[in-house]
Scaffold this motif. Structure first.
Motif, short mmCIF file in Angstrom:
data_model
loop_
_atom_site.label_atom_id
_atom_site.label_comp_id
_atom_site.label_asym_id
_atom_site.label_seq_id
_atom_site.Cartn_x
_atom_site.Cartn_y
_atom_site.Cartn_z
N ALA A 1 -35.62 -10.01 -29.43
CA ALA A 1 -36.64 -10.30 -30.39
C ALA A 1 -36.25 -9.93 -31.95
O ALA A 1 -36.34 -10.61 -32.85
CB ALA A 1 -37.88 -9.86 -30.10
N ASN A 2 -35.74 -8.63 -32.04
CA ASN A 2 -35.40 -8.22 -33.18
C ASN A 2 -34.18 -9.06 -33.78
O ASN A 2 -34.07 -8.91 -34.88
CB ASN A 2 -34.90 -6.63 -33.07
CG ASN A 2 -36.21 -5.73 -32.98
OD1 ASN A 2 -37.21 -6.13 -33.17
ND2 ASN A 2 -35.95 -4.67 -32.50
N GLU A 3 -33.38 -9.56 -32.88
CA GLU A 3 -32.17 -10.38 -33.46
C GLU A 3 -32.58 -11.82 -33.61
O GLU A 3 -31.86 -12.58 -34.23
CB GLU A 3 -30.91 -10.21 -32.27
CG GLU A 3 -30.48 -8.97 -32.07
CD GLU A 3 -29.48 -8.79 -33.19
OE1 GLU A 3 -29.22 -9.50 -34.08
OE2 GLU A 3 -28.95 -7.72 -33.40
N GLY A 4 -33.96 -12.09 -33.62
CA GLY A 4 -34.64 -13.38 -33.99
C GLY A 4 -34.64 -14.57 -32.94
O GLY A 4 -35.07 -15.49 -33.05
N LYS B 1 -25.24 1.91 -37.28
CA LYS B 1 -25.08 1.36 -35.71
C LYS B 1 -23.81 2.01 -35.02
O LYS B 1 -22.88 2.12 -35.75
CB LYS B 1 -25.24 -0.09 -35.56
CG LYS B 1 -26.47 -0.74 -35.68
CD LYS B 1 -26.37 -2.36 -35.60
CE LYS B 1 -27.49 -2.99 -35.69
NZ LYS B 1 -27.54 -4.45 -35.24
N HIS C 1 -43.76 -5.90 -30.07
CA HIS C 1 -42.41 -6.33 -30.72
C HIS C 1 -41.98 -7.71 -30.28
O HIS C 1 -40.91 -7.99 -30.40
CB HIS C 1 -41.46 -5.32 -29.94
CG HIS C 1 -41.29 -3.87 -30.16
ND1 HIS C 1 -40.70 -3.39 -31.25
CD2 HIS C 1 -41.89 -2.87 -29.47
CE1 HIS C 1 -41.01 -1.98 -31.14
NE2 HIS C 1 -41.67 -1.60 -30.11
N ASN C 2 -43.15 -8.38 -30.31
CA ASN C 2 -43.03 -9.98 -30.25
C ASN C 2 -42.25 -10.38 -29.03
O ASN C 2 -41.60 -11.42 -29.04
CB ASN C 2 -42.45 -10.43 -31.64
CG ASN C 2 -43.04 -10.00 -32.81
OD1 ASN C 2 -44.35 -10.45 -32.95
ND2 ASN C 2 -42.52 -9.64 -33.77
N SER D 1 -30.29 -0.82 -24.09
CA SER D 1 -30.29 -2.00 -24.37
C SER D 1 -29.02 -2.64 -24.27
O SER D 1 -28.00 -1.95 -24.25
CB SER D 1 -30.53 -2.26 -26.13
OG SER D 1 -30.27 -3.54 -26.33
N ILE E 1 -36.67 -6.16 -26.29
CA ILE E 1 -36.98 -5.85 -27.81
C ILE E 1 -36.05 -6.07 -28.86
O ILE E 1 -35.95 -6.71 -29.86
CB ILE E 1 -37.60 -4.37 -27.76
CG1 ILE E 1 -38.90 -4.44 -27.01
CG2 ILE E 1 -37.54 -4.01 -29.38
CD1 ILE E 1 -39.25 -2.75 -26.88
N ASP E 2 -34.66 -5.80 -28.52
CA ASP E 2 -33.60 -6.01 -29.39
C ASP E 2 -33.29 -7.32 -29.37
O ASP E 2 -32.97 -7.98 -30.45
CB ASP E 2 -32.35 -5.29 -28.76
CG ASP E 2 -32.32 -3.99 -29.30
OD1 ASP E 2 -33.19 -3.32 -30.01
OD2 ASP E 2 -31.16 -3.19 -28.72
N LEU F 1 -29.48 2.89 -35.67
CA LEU F 1 -29.16 1.89 -36.55
C LEU F 1 -28.73 2.33 -38.10
O LEU F 1 -28.23 1.47 -38.81
CB LEU F 1 -30.31 0.90 -36.95
CG LEU F 1 -31.07 0.70 -35.64
CD1 LEU F 1 -32.70 0.02 -35.89
CD2 LEU F 1 -30.44 -0.65 -34.89
#
Length: 234
Positions: A182-185, A145, A215-216, A135, A179-180, A142
């Motif tokens: 998306a995970n960050e918003g 991190k 993962h959106n 990434s 994916i990251d 995590l």
């Protein structure tokens, strides 16, 4: 129209480097170089931010098969388990690769076909020899991190709402970066025509689409309405 005016999108061009492209790349993705023209067209759209990422490894990086003893050190075939250097209970299984993208080497360069003059920023990743880092945001560990590039903060500082990802390889660094994001918003998509995978074909594409959806992250087309909203910002 009001919705479009509020939209601030970033294009992330993942690892479009010599070592990932034919004919001489040590970890060349089939037809990887051919996506440059598509990406250049995308770079000309009115993005708020245009970022390229680069693998930038030390010679003793843990992902290189040659840095492990035989017989379990075959590039593309062998896998290893990596533990979080600060938390041995958190682990990651990763595939071993040929030596690639050594910092300062010609293989680490962005390919000349990419219109690099249109980029706003270059993010380097993979410098920590102890961990794999697909990434452009951070390593997969995590708790805690281990490495963060600061890309998430940069996107927030620019007011980014949407992230679009292209580059190499679709099923590794592009996927992990999306994916990251998306995970960050951020509302996140991968543009199909702007990427190629290590694994290619209909089944590989279906698998990737499914993994991204979990993962959106959406897989979209360059001619689809999602990219169309970026064009409408002109």
């Amino acid at each position: 129209m009001t919705q479009n005016k509020a939209l601030k999108a970033a294009l992330i061009v993942v690892d479009l480097q010599e070592d990932f492209c034919p004919p001489n790349g040590s970890l060349a993705v089939t037809n990887g170089r051919t996506i440059a023209s598509v990406i250049n067209c995308l770079l000309k759209l009115p993005w708020t931010l245009r970022v390229a990422t680069k693998d930038m490894h030390p010679e003793d990086h843990i992902s290189f098969a040659s840095n492990h003893p035989p017989p379990n050190n075959k590039p593309f075939e062998s896998s290893i388990i990596i533990a979080n250097p600060h938390n041995p209970d958190e682990t990651q299984t990763t595939r071993l690769w040929p030596v690639h993208c050594i910092a300062g080497s010609s293989g680490s360069n962005l390919i000349p076909e990419l219109a690099a003059s249109l980029l706003d920023q270059i993010v380097e990743k993979g410098q920590d020899k102890r961990v794999e880092m697909y990434s452009a945001f951070c390593t997969p560990f995590l708790k805690p991190k281990i490495v963060e590039t600061g890309l998430a903060n940069t996107l927030r500082e620019k007011g980014i709402t949407h992230v679009f990802c292209v580059g190499l390889a679709a099923d590794y660094c592009v996927k992990a970066t999306a994916i990251d994001a998306a995970n960050e918003g951020f509302e996140t998509a991968v543009i199909r025509e702007g990427t190629k995978g290590v694994e290619q074909g209909d089944e590989a594409d279906k698998k990737l689409v499914q993994e991204l959806k979990q993962h959106n992250v959406n897989m979209v087309s360059i001619d689809g309405p999602e990219v169309g909203k970026i064009r409408d910002l002109r």
